[in-house]
Design a protein around this motif. Structure first.
Motif, PDB file in Angstrom:
ATOM      1  N   SER A  13      14.156  90.276 -89.699  1.00  0.00           N
ATOM      2  CA  SER A  13      14.014  91.725 -89.568  1.00  0.00           C
ATOM      3  C   SER A  13      15.228  92.446 -90.126  1.00  0.00           C
ATOM      4  O   SER A  13      16.315  91.881 -90.247  1.00  0.00           O
ATOM      5  CB  SER A  13      13.824  92.099 -88.096  1.00  0.00           C
ATOM      6  OG  SER A  13      15.031  91.906 -87.400  1.00  0.00           O
ATOM      7  N   GLY A  15      16.881  94.750 -88.663  1.00  0.00           N
ATOM      8  CA  GLY A  15      17.902  94.909 -87.631  1.00  0.00           C
ATOM      9  C   GLY A  15      18.844  93.723 -87.540  1.00  0.00           C
ATOM     10  O   GLY A  15      20.052  93.888 -87.409  1.00  0.00           O
ATOM     11  N   GLY A 180      17.687  99.841 -84.002  1.00  0.00           N
ATOM     12  CA  GLY A 180      16.437  99.668 -84.732  1.00  0.00           C
ATOM     13  C   GLY A 180      16.122 100.765 -85.707  1.00  0.00           C
ATOM     14  O   GLY A 180      14.981 100.907 -86.129  1.00  0.00           O
ATOM     15  N   THR A 181      17.110 101.564 -86.103  1.00  0.00           N
ATOM     16  CA  THR A 181      16.867 102.612 -87.088  1.00  0.00           C
ATOM     17  C   THR A 181      17.264 102.121 -88.464  1.00  0.00           C
ATOM     18  O   THR A 181      18.058 101.213 -88.613  1.00  0.00           O
ATOM     19  CB  THR A 181      17.654 103.895 -86.750  1.00  0.00           C
ATOM     20  OG1 THR A 181      19.031 103.568 -86.648  1.00  0.00           O
ATOM     21  CG2 THR A 181      17.164 104.507 -85.465  1.00  0.00           C
ATOM     22  N   ASP A 187      11.700 104.795 -91.710  1.00  0.00           N
ATOM     23  CA  ASP A 187      11.401 103.595 -90.943  1.00  0.00           C
ATOM     24  C   ASP A 187      10.699 102.583 -91.830  1.00  0.00           C
ATOM     25  O   ASP A 187       9.911 102.942 -92.691  1.00  0.00           O
ATOM     26  CB  ASP A 187      10.496 103.934 -89.754  1.00  0.00           C
ATOM     27  CG  ASP A 187      11.225 104.792 -88.738  1.00  0.00           C
ATOM     28  OD1 ASP A 187      12.459 104.658 -88.643  1.00  0.00           O
ATOM     29  OD2 ASP A 187      10.566 105.592 -88.059  1.00  0.00           O
TER      30      ASP A 187
END
Length: 194
Positions: A13, A15, A180-181, A187
């Protein structure tokens, strides 16, 4: 579960990568701060290596395109200039540190201005925009500090401020990864279930 979801789940991911790269920058920043003179010399050696490599590439390119005498002379001079600059940095490290300190101070100042501008532009779209603004403000302060300390502090301030700049670049990446941005204002697209 569809193939698209399997592919998405197998990729790391955003993140996790953001946290890992940000943490690496922070660690490298602390290493540079604890050894500022070594960091200054290491920066100078890296730049000397880039100049030397560029000079060799220019000389090879000059040899390969030797049919045009005018461009050959220019390419040979450019290659010799790169190699000469790298040798000056290697043989005169303190004088090189003076020049590099001024150049890096200017770069960090410009980086800070660009980060602050980006943060202000993304404040409507991104809830954590103020972290990028803080990083930009710190970079501006570091850039101005380098210029104010020049030339007297050139032997150690470059390594110290590069370390601080690495930390100021790394911590927003960690924060954005934890929250998580996305750093780039949008996004990541989520796959739709089929």
């Amino acid at each position: 579960m569809s193939n698209q979801q399997n592919i998405t789940n197998s990729q790391p991911s955003f993140g996790k990568w953001s946290i890992a790269l940000g943490a690496l920058l922070v660690v490298l920043g602390f290493v540079a701060i604890t050894m500022p003179f070594v960091s200054t010399l290491a920066t100078e050696l890296v730049i000397a290596g880039v100049f030397f490599s560029s000079g060799i590439i220019q000389l090879i390119y000059a040899y390969q395109s030797r049919t045009n005498a005018k461009s050959l002379a220019f390419k040979l001079l450019l290659g010799a200039g790169y190699i000469g600059s790298s040798l000056l940095l290697l043989f005169y490290p303190l004088q090189g540190a003076l020049s590099l300190t001024l150049a890096v101070g200017t770069f960090i100042l410009m980086e800070g201005i660009l980060q602050a501008t980006m943060a202000i532009r993304m404040r409507e779209e991104e809830s954590g925009w103020y972290w990028t603004l803080g990083s930009g403000v710190f970079a501006v302060v570091f850039g101005v500090s380098i210029m104010l300390g020049w030339p007297g502090d050139s032997a150690w301030i470059l390594g110290l401020l590069i370390g601080l700049n690495l930390i100021s670049d790394g911590w927003p990446m960690v924060i954005f990864g934890v929250t998580g941005t996305n750093l780039f204002g949008s996004d990541p697209q989520q796959p739709q279930a089929s």
